[in-house]
Motif scaffolding. Structure first.
Motif, PDB file in Angstrom:
ATOM      1  N   ALA A 136      29.439  79.042  48.949  1.00 51.18           N
ATOM      2  CA  ALA A 136      29.918  78.911  50.226  1.00 51.18           C
ATOM      3  C   ALA A 136      28.418  78.969  51.334  1.00 51.18           C
ATOM      4  O   ALA A 136      28.617  78.114  52.173  1.00 51.18           O
ATOM      5  CB  ALA A 136      30.551  80.221  50.430  1.00 51.18           C
ATOM      6  N   ARG A 137      27.522  79.521  50.776  1.00 48.38           N
ATOM      7  CA  ARG A 137      26.353  79.399  51.937  1.00 48.38           C
ATOM      8  C   ARG A 137      25.834  78.075  51.637  1.00 48.38           C
ATOM      9  O   ARG A 137      25.354  77.453  52.669  1.00 48.38           O
ATOM     10  CB  ARG A 137      25.473  80.669  51.428  1.00 48.38           C
ATOM     11  N   ALA A 138      25.745  77.552  50.506  1.00 44.52           N
ATOM     12  CA  ALA A 138      25.173  76.214  50.063  1.00 44.52           C
ATOM     13  C   ALA A 138      26.079  75.057  51.047  1.00 44.52           C
ATOM     14  O   ALA A 138      25.465  74.035  51.330  1.00 44.52           O
ATOM     15  CB  ALA A 138      25.195  75.757  48.815  1.00 44.52           C
ATOM     16  N   HIS A 139      27.196  75.274  50.906  1.00 43.30           N
ATOM     17  CA  HIS A 139      28.314  74.281  51.627  1.00 43.30           C
ATOM     18  C   HIS A 139      28.415  74.631  53.107  1.00 43.30           C
ATOM     19  O   HIS A 139      29.129  73.817  53.667  1.00 43.30           O
ATOM     20  CB  HIS A 139      29.624  74.478  50.660  1.00 43.30           C
ATOM     21  N   ALA A 140      27.935  75.620  53.491  1.00 48.68           N
ATOM     22  CA  ALA A 140      28.157  76.030  55.066  1.00 48.68           C
ATOM     23  C   ALA A 140      27.462  75.087  55.959  1.00 48.68           C
ATOM     24  O   ALA A 140      28.062  74.642  56.926  1.00 48.68           O
ATOM     25  CB  ALA A 140      27.633  77.484  55.342  1.00 48.68           C
ATOM     26  N   ALA A 141      26.544  74.288  55.616  1.00 49.24           N
ATOM     27  CA  ALA A 141      25.797  73.359  56.488  1.00 49.24           C
ATOM     28  C   ALA A 141      26.457  72.021  56.140  1.00 49.24           C
ATOM     29  O   ALA A 141      26.346  71.043  57.066  1.00 49.24           O
ATOM     30  CB  ALA A 141      24.506  73.318  55.860  1.00 49.24           C
ATOM     31  N   LEU A 142      27.471  71.753  55.400  1.00 51.17           N
ATOM     32  CA  LEU A 142      28.200  70.632  55.366  1.00 51.17           C
ATOM     33  C   LEU A 142      29.238  70.342  56.393  1.00 51.17           C
ATOM     34  O   LEU A 142      29.815  71.281  56.853  1.00 51.17           O
ATOM     35  CB  LEU A 142      28.878  70.260  53.923  1.00 51.17           C
ATOM     36  N   HIS A 143      29.459  69.160  56.948  1.00 47.77           N
ATOM     37  CA  HIS A 143      30.489  68.733  57.788  1.00 47.77           C
ATOM     38  C   HIS A 143      31.554  69.030  57.295  1.00 47.77           C
ATOM     39  O   HIS A 143      31.955  68.521  56.152  1.00 47.77           O
ATOM     40  CB  HIS A 143      30.315  67.422  58.020  1.00 47.77           C
ATOM     41  N   LYS A 144      32.590  69.645  58.179  1.00 47.95           N
ATOM     42  CA  LYS A 144      33.878  70.029  57.485  1.00 47.95           C
ATOM     43  C   LYS A 144      34.802  68.569  57.822  1.00 47.95           C
ATOM     44  O   LYS A 144      34.669  67.873  58.743  1.00 47.95           O
ATOM     45  CB  LYS A 144      34.567  70.927  58.386  1.00 47.95           C
ATOM     46  N   PRO A 145      35.409  68.192  56.536  1.00 52.75           N
ATOM     47  CA  PRO A 145      35.939  66.769  56.600  1.00 52.75           C
ATOM     48  C   PRO A 145      37.166  66.791  57.653  1.00 52.75           C
ATOM     49  O   PRO A 145      37.752  67.625  57.668  1.00 52.75           O
ATOM     50  CB  PRO A 145      36.256  66.647  55.254  1.00 52.75           C
ATOM     51  N   ASP A 146      37.185  65.639  58.418  1.00 53.50           N
ATOM     52  CA  ASP A 146      38.341  65.372  59.482  1.00 53.50           C
ATOM     53  C   ASP A 146      39.791  65.553  58.619  1.00 53.50           C
ATOM     54  O   ASP A 146      40.802  66.009  59.287  1.00 53.50           O
ATOM     55  CB  ASP A 146      38.239  64.295  59.965  1.00 53.50           C
ATOM     56  N   ALA A 147      39.821  65.466  57.392  1.00 57.00           N
ATOM     57  CA  ALA A 147      41.042  65.421  56.777  1.00 57.00           C
ATOM     58  C   ALA A 147      41.639  66.830  56.531  1.00 57.00           C
ATOM     59  O   ALA A 147      42.602  67.095  56.114  1.00 57.00           O
ATOM     60  CB  ALA A 147      41.155  64.718  55.509  1.00 57.00           C
ATOM     61  N   VAL A 148      40.565  67.941  56.489  1.00 53.66           N
ATOM     62  CA  VAL A 148      41.089  69.348  56.310  1.00 53.66           C
ATOM     63  C   VAL A 148      42.218  69.571  57.292  1.00 53.66           C
ATOM     64  O   VAL A 148      41.989  69.761  58.519  1.00 53.66           O
ATOM     65  CB  VAL A 148      39.755  70.373  56.407  1.00 53.66           C
ATOM     66  N   HIS A 149      43.020  70.043  56.964  1.00 54.67           N
ATOM     67  CA  HIS A 149      44.178  70.788  57.485  1.00 54.67           C
ATOM     68  C   HIS A 149      44.985  69.391  58.064  1.00 54.67           C
ATOM     69  O   HIS A 149      45.741  69.949  59.175  1.00 54.67           O
ATOM     70  CB  HIS A 149      43.731  71.743  58.780  1.00 54.67           C
ATOM     71  N   ALA A 150      44.845  68.441  57.838  1.00 54.99           N
ATOM     72  CA  ALA A 150      45.800  67.319  57.975  1.00 54.99           C
ATOM     73  C   ALA A 150      47.325  67.491  57.990  1.00 54.99           C
ATOM     74  O   ALA A 150      47.532  68.216  56.858  1.00 54.99           O
ATOM     75  CB  ALA A 150      45.164  66.002  57.409  1.00 54.99           C
ATOM     76  N   SER A 151      48.048  66.996  58.584  1.00 46.08           N
ATOM     77  CA  SER A 151      49.600  67.118  58.504  1.00 46.08           C
ATOM     78  C   SER A 151      50.242  66.017  58.179  1.00 46.08           C
ATOM     79  O   SER A 151      49.445  64.790  58.328  1.00 46.08           O
ATOM     80  CB  SER A 151      50.150  67.867  59.695  1.00 46.08           C
ATOM     81  N   ILE A 152      51.239  65.949  57.855  1.00 47.56           N
ATOM     82  CA  ILE A 152      51.898  64.660  57.391  1.00 47.56           C
ATOM     83  C   ILE A 152      53.288  64.527  58.260  1.00 47.56           C
ATOM     84  O   ILE A 152      53.597  65.457  58.755  1.00 47.56           O
ATOM     85  CB  ILE A 152      52.564  64.861  55.959  1.00 47.56           C
ATOM     86  N   GLY A 153      53.512  63.279  58.840  1.00 41.03           N
ATOM     87  CA  GLY A 153      54.631  63.265  59.671  1.00 41.03           C
ATOM     88  C   GLY A 153      54.542  61.854  59.926  1.00 41.03           C
ATOM     89  O   GLY A 153      53.838  61.120  59.963  1.00 41.03           O
ATOM     90  N   ILE A 154      55.940  61.437  60.797  1.00 39.64           N
ATOM     91  CA  ILE A 154      55.903  60.163  61.195  1.00 39.64           C
ATOM     92  C   ILE A 154      55.735  60.296  62.801  1.00 39.64           C
ATOM     93  O   ILE A 154      56.373  61.103  63.542  1.00 39.64           O
ATOM     94  CB  ILE A 154      57.514  59.620  61.240  1.00 39.64           C
ATOM     95  N   ARG A 155      54.946  59.420  63.155  1.00 42.61           N
ATOM     96  CA  ARG A 155      54.357  59.370  64.572  1.00 42.61           C
ATOM     97  C   ARG A 155      55.333  58.583  65.427  1.00 42.61           C
ATOM     98  O   ARG A 155      55.658  57.360  64.863  1.00 42.61           O
ATOM     99  CB  ARG A 155      52.726  58.805  64.633  1.00 42.61           C
ATOM    100  N   ARG A 156      55.833  59.020  66.430  1.00 49.66           N
ATOM    101  CA  ARG A 156      56.762  58.845  67.318  1.00 49.66           C
ATOM    102  C   ARG A 156      56.050  58.190  68.787  1.00 49.66           C
ATOM    103  O   ARG A 156      55.036  58.994  68.968  1.00 49.66           O
ATOM    104  CB  ARG A 156      57.890  59.509  67.450  1.00 49.66           C
TER     105      ARG A 156
END
Length: 157
Positions: A136-156
């Motif tokens: 976790a310490r080694a990965h803390a400096a990495l950019h959090k990917p934009d796709a983390v917590h992405a949701s699924i759905g149909i955009r209206r």
């Protein structure tokens, strides 16, 4: 420790190809799992972990995003980024990449540490938790990917 961790090169097997001529969606999960297994060896969750401790890990949730098709005999690697953790859970983000570097898929997982005697979610042993914390310490400096917590759905509109 690599940040993010990168698996060894794996190969898309002929029996994993579907009638559309590309990697069947089920086998993306297999490749993510094989890559995670290599990272889990670093945590101490190797093949003998369950026998030795009576504990194991379960995937509680797994989200896959398919980006680009893979084909028979394609060489691939899986990265593993630890996004968050506590004493009982690991939140990770993985990328499945062709060995040439392009992105084929992403996977986001919530992994639970489980005491098999229940089974019930239980804290990791301190030595394992210490290794997880080091990653976790080694990965803390990495950019959090934009796709983390992405949701699924149909955009209206």
């Amino acid at each position: 420790m690599q940040a993010p961790f990168q698996s060894t090169v794996m190969t898309v097997k002929p029996e994993w190809i579907d009638f559309n001529g590309h990697l069947n969606m089920a086998y993306y999960g297999v490749l993510f799992d094989l890559g995670a297994d290599q990272m889990f060896d670093h945590f101490g969750f190797g093949p003998d972990y369950q026998t030795r401790t009576g504990n194991t890990t379960y995937a509680a949730e797994f989200h896959v995003r398919y980006v680009r098709e893979l084909h028979e005999n394609d060489p691939v690697v899986v990265t593993y980024q630890l996004v968050d953790h506590d004493e009982k859970r690991l939140h990770s983000f993985q990328e499945l990449r062709h060995a040439d570097g392009w992105l084929a898929a992403t996977g986001e997982t919530m992994t639970l540490h489980v005491d098999q005697s229940g089974p019930r979610v239980a804290p990791m042993p301190q030595d394992v938790l210490d290794r997880v914390a080091a990653v976790a310490r080694a990965h803390a400096a990495l950019h959090k990917p934009d796709a983390v917590h992405a949701s699924i759905g149909i955009r209206r509109r």
